[in-house]
Design a protein around this motif. Structure first.
Motif, PDB file in Angstrom:
ATOM      1  N   PHE A  23      -8.847  64.101 -28.360  1.00 39.75           N
ATOM      2  CA  PHE A  23      -7.852  65.111 -28.701  1.00 39.75           C
ATOM      3  C   PHE A  23      -6.649  64.394 -29.293  1.00 39.75           C
ATOM      4  CE2 PHE A  23      -4.175  67.856 -27.706  1.00 39.75           C
ATOM      5  CZ  PHE A  23      -4.553  68.959 -28.447  1.00 39.75           C
ATOM      6  N   ASP A  24      -6.381  64.670 -30.557  1.00 44.81           N
ATOM      7  CA  ASP A  24      -5.292  63.988 -31.276  1.00 44.81           C
ATOM      8  C   ASP A  24      -5.370  62.475 -31.098  1.00 44.81           C
ATOM      9  OD1 ASP A  24      -4.365  66.347 -32.315  1.00 44.81           O
ATOM     10  OD2 ASP A  24      -2.776  66.601 -30.842  1.00 44.81           O
ATOM     11  N   GLU A  25      -6.571  61.950 -31.308  1.00 46.97           N
ATOM     12  CA  GLU A  25      -6.863  60.515 -31.301  1.00 46.97           C
ATOM     13  C   GLU A  25      -6.890  59.879 -29.905  1.00 46.97           C
ATOM     14  OE1 GLU A  25      -7.842  59.459 -34.254  1.00 46.97           O
ATOM     15  OE2 GLU A  25      -7.096  61.259 -35.238  1.00 46.97           O
ATOM     16  N   LYS A  26      -6.658  60.662 -28.846  1.00 44.23           N
ATOM     17  CA  LYS A  26      -6.693  60.118 -27.483  1.00 44.23           C
ATOM     18  C   LYS A  26      -7.997  60.513 -26.819  1.00 44.23           C
ATOM     19  CE  LYS A  26      -1.729  60.347 -26.831  1.00 44.23           C
ATOM     20  NZ  LYS A  26      -0.631  61.012 -26.146  1.00 44.23           N
ATOM     21  N   GLN A  27      -8.609  59.570 -26.107  1.00 43.57           N
ATOM     22  CA  GLN A  27      -9.856  59.841 -25.405  1.00 43.57           C
ATOM     23  C   GLN A  27      -9.577  60.701 -24.174  1.00 43.57           C
ATOM     24  OE1 GLN A  27     -12.436  56.486 -24.998  1.00 43.57           O
ATOM     25  NE2 GLN A  27     -13.478  57.360 -23.251  1.00 43.57           N
ATOM     26  N   VAL A  28     -10.407  61.733 -23.983  1.00 39.35           N
ATOM     27  CA  VAL A  28     -10.251  62.679 -22.877  1.00 39.35           C
ATOM     28  C   VAL A  28     -11.573  62.756 -22.118  1.00 39.35           C
ATOM     29  CG1 VAL A  28      -9.739  65.072 -22.247  1.00 39.35           C
ATOM     30  CG2 VAL A  28      -8.585  64.034 -24.213  1.00 39.35           C
ATOM     31  N   LYS A  29     -11.478  62.783 -20.808  1.00 40.87           N
ATOM     32  CA  LYS A  29     -12.652  62.909 -19.952  1.00 40.87           C
ATOM     33  C   LYS A  29     -12.874  64.387 -19.642  1.00 40.87           C
ATOM     34  CE  LYS A  29     -14.291  61.112 -15.514  1.00 40.87           C
ATOM     35  NZ  LYS A  29     -13.924  60.276 -14.364  1.00 40.87           N
TER      36      LYS A  29
END
Length: 114
Positions: A23-29
């Motif tokens: 999400f917006d270049e950030k990794q999300v679990k």
């Protein structure tokens, strides 16, 4: 501390298998079977897009697919409702900042008079 419910009084023990998306270049679990909106809320993300005219932040409002406040860009497709879309491994999600030109205030009328 996790923001996810692990044992629900009606649903019982919930799935504890995870995948990741961006999400917006950030990794999300995210849990398998979870919606984008649920995964983002569990990861303390509240802003999903910005209002087209005012720029004010928008997030989840109804969480049942009626209001369209949770629109995001998913794998290059604009206008996807985060509350109705199940996460898939590696999915690329971005906050949405504006509508296509014909839907912005003033542009529709201008285009119609040409």
């Amino acid at each position: 501390m996790s923001n996810r419910i692990k044992n629900h009084p009606i649903l019982g023990n919930l799935n504890d298998e995870y995948c990741t998306f961006f999400f917006d270049e950030k990794q999300v679990k995210a849990r398998f079977g979870e919606t984008i909106a649920a995964a983002l809320l569990a990861n303390n993300t509240r802003i999903l897009r910005y209002h087209e005219a005012s720029g004010s932040p928008r997030g989840i409002y109804c969480n049942i697919g009626h209001c369209f406040e949770c629109r995001v860009n998913v794998n290059g497709q604009n206008g996807v409702r985060a509350c109705m879309t199940v996460v898939k491994e590696g999915m690329d999600v971005h906050s949405q900042h504006s509508l296509p030109q014909p839907f912005q205030k003033g542009v529709w009328e201008e285009n119609e008079t040409k």
